[in-house]
Motif scaffolding. Structure first.
Motif, PDB file in Angstrom:
ATOM      1  N   ARG A 178       2.865  49.095 -24.313  1.00 30.78           N
ATOM      2  CA  ARG A 178       4.115  48.606 -23.821  1.00 30.78           C
ATOM      3  C   ARG A 178       3.966  47.612 -22.592  1.00 30.78           C
ATOM      4  O   ARG A 178       3.133  47.888 -21.922  1.00 30.78           O
ATOM      5  N   ASP A 185      16.250  43.679 -21.668  1.00 32.09           N
ATOM      6  CA  ASP A 185      15.208  44.337 -21.052  1.00 32.09           C
ATOM      7  C   ASP A 185      15.347  45.086 -19.707  1.00 32.09           C
ATOM      8  O   ASP A 185      16.499  44.967 -19.160  1.00 32.09           O
ATOM      9  N   ARG A 211      11.364  38.189 -29.257  1.00 35.61           N
ATOM     10  CA  ARG A 211       9.835  38.726 -28.691  1.00 35.61           C
ATOM     11  C   ARG A 211      10.368  38.276 -27.298  1.00 35.61           C
ATOM     12  O   ARG A 211      10.840  37.325 -26.823  1.00 35.61           O
ATOM     13  N   PRO A 212       9.313  38.901 -26.488  1.00 35.38           N
ATOM     14  CA  PRO A 212       8.425  40.141 -26.404  1.00 35.38           C
ATOM     15  C   PRO A 212       9.122  41.362 -26.900  1.00 35.38           C
ATOM     16  O   PRO A 212      10.216  41.539 -26.320  1.00 35.38           O
ATOM     17  N   SER A 213       8.702  42.266 -27.971  1.00 39.94           N
ATOM     18  CA  SER A 213       9.473  43.383 -28.096  1.00 39.94           C
ATOM     19  C   SER A 213       8.224  44.304 -28.844  1.00 39.94           C
ATOM     20  O   SER A 213       7.391  43.767 -29.568  1.00 39.94           O
ATOM     21  N   GLN A 244       7.798  43.505 -19.748  1.00 41.21           N
ATOM     22  CA  GLN A 244       9.006  42.599 -20.274  1.00 41.21           C
ATOM     23  C   GLN A 244       9.546  42.666 -21.883  1.00 41.21           C
ATOM     24  O   GLN A 244      10.373  41.809 -22.309  1.00 41.21           O
ATOM     25  N   ASP A 245       9.055  43.743 -22.262  1.00 43.00           N
ATOM     26  CA  ASP A 245       9.340  43.975 -23.613  1.00 43.00           C
ATOM     27  C   ASP A 245      11.022  44.070 -23.698  1.00 43.00           C
ATOM     28  O   ASP A 245      11.730  44.766 -22.628  1.00 43.00           O
ATOM     29  N   ARG A 288      -0.902  48.270 -29.570  1.00 45.19           N
ATOM     30  CA  ARG A 288      -0.450  47.346 -28.553  1.00 45.19           C
ATOM     31  C   ARG A 288       0.169  48.052 -27.515  1.00 45.19           C
ATOM     32  O   ARG A 288       1.262  49.026 -27.830  1.00 45.19           O
TER      33      ARG A 288
END
Length: 383
Positions: free
Chosen positions: A83, A282, A245-247, A86-87, A81
């Protein structure tokens, strides 16, 4: 949780810099407005970090042309996945600017004085092997001129938290334990005699916030900063080992051996860093925070002047200075940028902007053994 001085004076990860591994996927860049050719060098710099071994990089810049997002590598080595802008990620010592802001807000409210002694608020806590809280002020905590030993340098702490990470990743540490580790060593110098980065300073600053307010330092950050600025991606996790999440995932070799295997270190109890480096955020929130801070939305003029009054961190690099939880760094093209950096297991971050807040950058590496964050900063502000 620690700092790298010398050429960059940027905050680095607490792990030693070791070897590299290549996990490279096609890079991506996008933005909300035009003018993004200006960030081409920044994109190239984050791609270089991935070639150097960082699993993945996310960066966001804002200037008069709008917002630019750049990514390279992956957020998850197992799934591939990529990056995402918004991680969320662990920001390490960037936490220190939030803590210092709360301390200065309390000064503005007349609830403490920045030149109060540590002893006044934490009687008997800073004592042992030459440490004396009666001679150390809150200002000296916030600008790292206290001389207090850095608890993350304690060999026993390093053995457990770094070398023994896999066995101790969920351990809970109390602030008193962390300060106690520092008190087992001699101070680095007499209060005010020099400058040396010490995470212990901000453990103590967090304890002072709690003593003055009667509430946790994290709840004060939430009440005074996160909610007013709508920083919804930013949190103070306490002892919660999970990532919101999201991360993506965070990776470390947990060793100075360049051939060591890579470990997923995403889950950890951040109480080992506490007020010196436990927060999650973030790239968008970090820039919003520093922009509000430097524009005077969080502090009155007097307190902001105190925060931005710096002490020299390296005589050979006179452009670099440390204020109260805030750094000033000079780029190769002569621009000053303000902010902080932070490192914790598997995560290395930077959040910097010009003093007029017209140009900013926040970035994160999800690996702690390679990559040159300063090259990304230089590309963005000087490219």
């Amino acid at each position: 949780m620690s700092v790298r001085t010398g050429r960059t004076a940027l905050i680095a990860v607490v792990m030693a810099s070791v070897g590299v591994t290549a996990f490279v996927t096609p890079a991506a860049a996008d933005g909300t407005t035009g003018g993004h050719h200006r960030h081409r060098g920044t994109q190239q710099a984050i791609e270089a970090a991935v070639r150097d071994g960082v699993p993945g990089v996310v960066a966001q810049a804002r200037d008069r042309d709008g917002t630019w997002n750049g990514t390279a590598g992956v957020a998850n080595l197992r799934t591939g996945r990529e990056r995402l802008p918004q991680d969320r990620y662990r920001v390490g010592s960037i936490t220190k600017t939030f803590v210092a802001t709360v301390v200065l807000q309390l000064e503005a409210e007349g609830r403490l004085g920045i030149d109060d002694t540590v002893e006044q608020w934490l009687p008997g806590v800073v004592r042992g092997h030459g440490h004396d809280g009666r001679r150390i002020t809150l200002r000296q905590l916030l600008n790292h001129t206290s001389g207090i030993y850095n608890y993350t340098d304690d060999p026993g702490f390093q053995k457990k938290v770094f070398g023994g990470f896999l066995q101790h990743r969920y351990d809970t540490w109390t602030p008193r334990q962390l300060v106690g580790l520092a008190m087992e060593h001699e101070p680095d110098f007499a209060p005010g005699a020099s400058w040396h980065y010490s995470n212990t300073n901000f453990i103590l600053a967090g304890m002072v916030v709690e003593k003055v307010t009667g509430r946790s330092y994290g709840s004060e950050i939430e009440r005074r900063i996160l909610r007013p600025l709508s920083l919804r991606a930013t949190s103070v996790p306490g002892t919660d080992a999970r990532m919101p999440r999201p991360s993506g995932r965070a990776y470390s070799k947990l060793s100075e051996d360049p051939k060591a295997r890579i470990h997923d270190v995403t889950e950890l109890n951040p109480s080992a860093a506490w007020a010196a480096g436990e927060m999650v955020s973030d790239s968008a929130d970090l820039q919003r925070f520093y922009r509000a801070l430097l524009k005077g939305r969080l502090l009155p003029r007097q307190q902001l002047r105190e925060m931005t009054t710096t002490v020299e961190v390296d005589p050979q690099r006179p452009g670099n200075g440390y204020g109260l939880g805030l750094m000033r760094l000079k780029t190769s093209c002569g621009k000053d940028v303000w902010g902080h950096g932070g490192g914790i297991h598997g995560s290395s971050s930077e959040a910097l902007m010009t003093r007029d807040t017209s140009h900013s950058l926040a970035l994160n590496f999800n690996g702690d053994w390679s990559g040159d964050a300063w090259a990304v900063v230089e590309a963005e502000f000087c490219g």
